[in-house]
Design an enzyme around this catalytic site. Sequence first.
Site, PDB file in Angstrom:
ATOM      1  N   GLY A  69       0.820  -1.194   0.000  1.00 34.14           N
ATOM      2  CA  GLY A  69       0.000   0.000   0.000  1.00 34.14           C
ATOM      3  C   GLY A  69       0.861   1.254   0.000  1.00 34.14           C
ATOM      4  O   GLY A  69       0.533   2.248  -0.662  1.00 34.14           O
ATOM      5  N   GLN A 177      -7.962   1.525   4.790  1.00 32.58           N
ATOM      6  CA  GLN A 177      -8.723   1.040   5.933  1.00 32.58           C
ATOM      7  C   GLN A 177     -10.136   0.591   5.572  1.00 32.58           C
ATOM      8  O   GLN A 177     -10.781  -0.102   6.355  1.00 32.58           O
ATOM      9  CB  GLN A 177      -8.788   2.130   7.020  1.00 32.58           C
ATOM     10  CG  GLN A 177      -7.444   2.400   7.690  1.00 32.58           C
ATOM     11  CD  GLN A 177      -6.900   1.209   8.469  1.00 32.58           C
ATOM     12  OE1 GLN A 177      -7.659   0.358   8.946  1.00 32.58           O
ATOM     13  NE2 GLN A 177      -5.590   1.113   8.571  1.00 32.58           N
ATOM     14  N   SER A 194      -4.228  -1.646   0.370  1.00 32.13           N
ATOM     15  CA  SER A 194      -3.203  -2.579   0.830  1.00 32.13           C
ATOM     16  C   SER A 194      -3.870  -3.888   1.229  1.00 32.13           C
ATOM     17  O   SER A 194      -4.759  -3.904   2.077  1.00 32.13           O
ATOM     18  CB  SER A 194      -2.514  -1.957   2.050  1.00 32.13           C
ATOM     19  OG  SER A 194      -1.625  -2.873   2.626  1.00 32.13           O
ATOM     20  N   ALA A 195      -3.446  -4.997   0.606  1.00 29.98           N
ATOM     21  CA  ALA A 195      -4.152  -6.265   0.798  1.00 29.98           C
ATOM     22  C   ALA A 195      -4.096  -6.784   2.230  1.00 29.98           C
ATOM     23  O   ALA A 195      -5.048  -7.400   2.709  1.00 29.98           O
ATOM     24  CB  ALA A 195      -3.593  -7.317  -0.157  1.00 29.98           C
ATOM     25  N   HIS A 196      -2.988  -6.559   2.935  1.00 29.40           N
ATOM     26  CA  HIS A 196      -2.893  -7.183   4.267  1.00 29.40           C
ATOM     27  C   HIS A 196      -3.790  -6.475   5.281  1.00 29.40           C
ATOM     28  O   HIS A 196      -3.915  -6.931   6.415  1.00 29.40           O
ATOM     29  CB  HIS A 196      -1.439  -7.287   4.732  1.00 29.40           C
ATOM     30  CG  HIS A 196      -0.840  -6.000   5.183  1.00 29.40           C
ATOM     31  ND1 HIS A 196      -0.610  -5.724   6.499  1.00 29.40           N
ATOM     32  CD2 HIS A 196      -0.438  -4.924   4.498  1.00 29.40           C
ATOM     33  CE1 HIS A 196      -0.073  -4.521   6.595  1.00 29.40           C
ATOM     34  NE2 HIS A 196       0.042  -4.018   5.390  1.00 29.40           N
ATOM     35  N   CYS A 320       4.233   7.804  23.909  1.00 28.21           N
ATOM     36  CA  CYS A 320       5.069   7.014  24.796  1.00 28.21           C
ATOM     37  C   CYS A 320       5.435   5.659  24.209  1.00 28.21           C
ATOM     38  O   CYS A 320       6.052   4.844  24.876  1.00 28.21           O
ATOM     39  CB  CYS A 320       4.352   6.817  26.128  1.00 28.21           C
ATOM     40  SG  CYS A 320       3.783   8.379  26.818  1.00 28.21           S
TER      41      CYS A 320
END
Lengths: 460, 460
Positions: A69, A177, A194-196, A320
């Site tokens: 992506g 997303q 993005s495929a994953h 943090c």
Amino acid sequence: MAYFDAASAAPLHPVARQALLAALDEGWADPARLYREGRRARLLLDAAREAAAEAVGCRPDELSFTASGTRAVHTGVAGALAGRRRVGRHLIVSAVEHSSVLLSAEAHEADGGTLTQVPVDRAGRVSAASYAEALRPDTALACLQSANHEVGTEQPVAEVAEVCRAAGVPLLVDAAQSLGWGPVEGPWSLLTASAHKWGGPSGVGLLVVRKGVRFAAPGPADERESGRAPGFENIPAIVAAAASLRAVRAEAAAESARLRELTERIRARVPRLVPDVEVVGDPVRRLPGVVTFSCLYVDGETLLHALDGEGFSVSSGSSCTSSTLTPSHVLKAMGVLSEGNVRVSLPPGTPEEDVERFLAVLPGAVAAVREKLGAPAAQPEGAARPAERVVDALGKRCPLPVIELAKIIGEVPVGGTVRVLADDEAARLDIPAWCEMRGQEYVGEEPARAGVAYVVRRVS
Amino acid sequence: MAYFDAASAAPLHPVARQALLAALDEGWADPARLYREGRRARLLLDAAREAAAEAVGCRPDELSFTASGTRAVHTGVAGALAGRRRVGRHLIVSAVEHSSVLLSAEAHEADGGTLTQVPVDRAGRVSAASYAEALRPDTALACLQSANHEVGTEQPVAEVAEVCRAAGVPLLVDAAQSLGWGPVEGPWSLLTASAHKWGGPSGVGLLVVRKGVRFAAPGPADERESGRAPGFENIPAIVAAAASLRAVRAEAAAESARLRELTERIRARVPRLVPDVEVVGDPVRRLPGVVTFSCLYVDGETLLHALDGEGFSVSSGSSCTSSTLTPSHVLKAMGVLSEGNVRVSLPPGTPEEDVERFLAVLPGAVAAVREKLGAPAAQPEGAARPAERVVDALGKRCPLPVIELAKIIGEVPVGGTVRVLADDEAARLDIPAWCEMRGQEYVGEEPARAGVAYVVRRVS
């Protein structure tokens, strides 16, 4: 063991796994070759392209498979900017884009281009009016995510696309997303994904460039994937990506309703279970599986470790976390608290019990971190109270400056002020956010001998 | 069914398949995350990097995994050029590099850089002296393949690396064809490779940048893979790539001896079995599994189809293949015949019987193509022979111009000439090559009203 970080990477969908295995045997050869193995690879690649294009809602020849992506975004932004260089070099992005978009924008600026960042509201949402305002005669490209990766807020993409179309400016939509949930509406010009993120394998991104959009791919020429993704095609992974996109789309309506109900529970119950929590992101126009909240007086990394110990894998946009020492640019742009930030993103299929167990475990985990850090339990009421106090938090990392502030605020009279000296960048975001949550007045910041002085007036 | 095109892509090694399957379950998460799934992915990635670095002979922190060998080359060339921009913008490549290197060089020239192409001898080999001559004070980078992908010739990389080191110029070695057989010797500075050439999966390349080499990665910043390969790491494929590299290395000594014997048979027997064949490439300093030959009066694409029909998958650098209408730049740089070109590249494990069957089938396949094209069988001896003849081959594609020439040469007396009018680019290469094979004199080319006139004098 519950993995709640699907917005980073979803576990491989069973259909993706099955398709990958089959294509390892059938799709390893060079699809540009004329012999049998090459022709077989070409057939698989063509079929995958058709399936992916159907899911996106575009023509197959508008869609290229990239290696990720991030690559799709880098190539899409650079290619669209280069294609419209004669028009001008002005780029528009929202302030809450994924880092791949923002870093592409930085590279464009470093190369002499100009940039406008469109702000978001406290829910993380842009308005179409802001994009309309940002458009200029020399605008080459505008970028907008379909939904935010950190807080889940859905953007008004169709409206922004209309505004851009009216101005003759292409809009690139980062759909990373949301593509698994459904196609992106509106007259967008470029799209990346993005495929994953939808349960496909790593190593596959999508770049869609609508016919008629001027585009000049960056880097050395290469004949594969319409010249937009150089290098040998990763056909087994591409086949798995396309197959799993179809599979998750078939389940999308039912699964999104189910996950939405689960994240709604978290949104509603976390503030009741854990004191001093801010749930962030749009409560309604949001991704089904994502919910994000920030906990006052908590160090995000320590909380992540505590939750990991309880069997929950979540991420944090907190300043943090070990990987980055500046607070999340998304939370910053929204003006919300960044300390003790937790993003829960449920993969499809998450069992209800896991969410219930998370809600059972969270209050104790937060309390333990707060206790360790010496966070204030209640506002002490003193007797002799000077009208101004100074807290020296120099060298102290988030969330310690806010903890020190909270401890001392009760020691000044109403109308008195606390000056917090701090040099941790997160304080700039978290001290105003704390004031908003606590109903105190944030006066502003002043330069100090070392670091910055953040001035807070006690109101209540 | 025999796949003889390992130099394009090798079938997946069983070890790669096994490692990939295991890593699909263990390595799908984001290795930058601190939770259990992320830590597991990080461990796999680190172990793969160590294994690959050991095979290359470098430090793990010098090695980045890219999305393909092509990407590794694009990034390696652009990054090294940018890193040494202050020194100058001169780039050296050999004339027989892979297209990814040559197209990177073209992009560099288009961007205002300068380029020297180092020539090769008739065997396809450069000399260290030619590199020494090409070096200039403003040379930023030199590139040389470890072995040629079309004809198998090994290059004197260690010597060229020494020459470059002495001049303080980094050498990038494209080791795509040889890394499975062994490490690259000599003081090279950058190295690139591609996993699917050694039986690893698609989607993985290697880019090695030695410590101390100035390097500025192109494109937007990204924190993954030392900033040299943006985007989410494809860990299952990376794990499979590293595991299979170890596995093929363990088998390399025995398998290279076996394949060398098989390709030696082809080198020796093809010229005896098929008339008018030129075997090209260095006969000794060559890759174990690659052998390339060209057949006069043959159209490469038709021969490939004929061999495919007999169950053999080979490739061709011939100008007659459908994917490209200009002759292979490698054969052109070597000055050898390009028509009827066949590259046989045996994958490890190729059974002897397959090679024997290929040798049995080839003569008939070539003869059938020649018959179809009307190639000359023997030199006819005529009576009345004008001292100059003109062949009009305008509009005719390779190998027809050479066939026409061969048919008519016997009709002019010794000392007489034939002028071949042709507009196919391949004629420029193939007519001189035919003269060399046939012992006729190539006089030269002249502009003609249409196309080019190639003049040949009959000597024997």
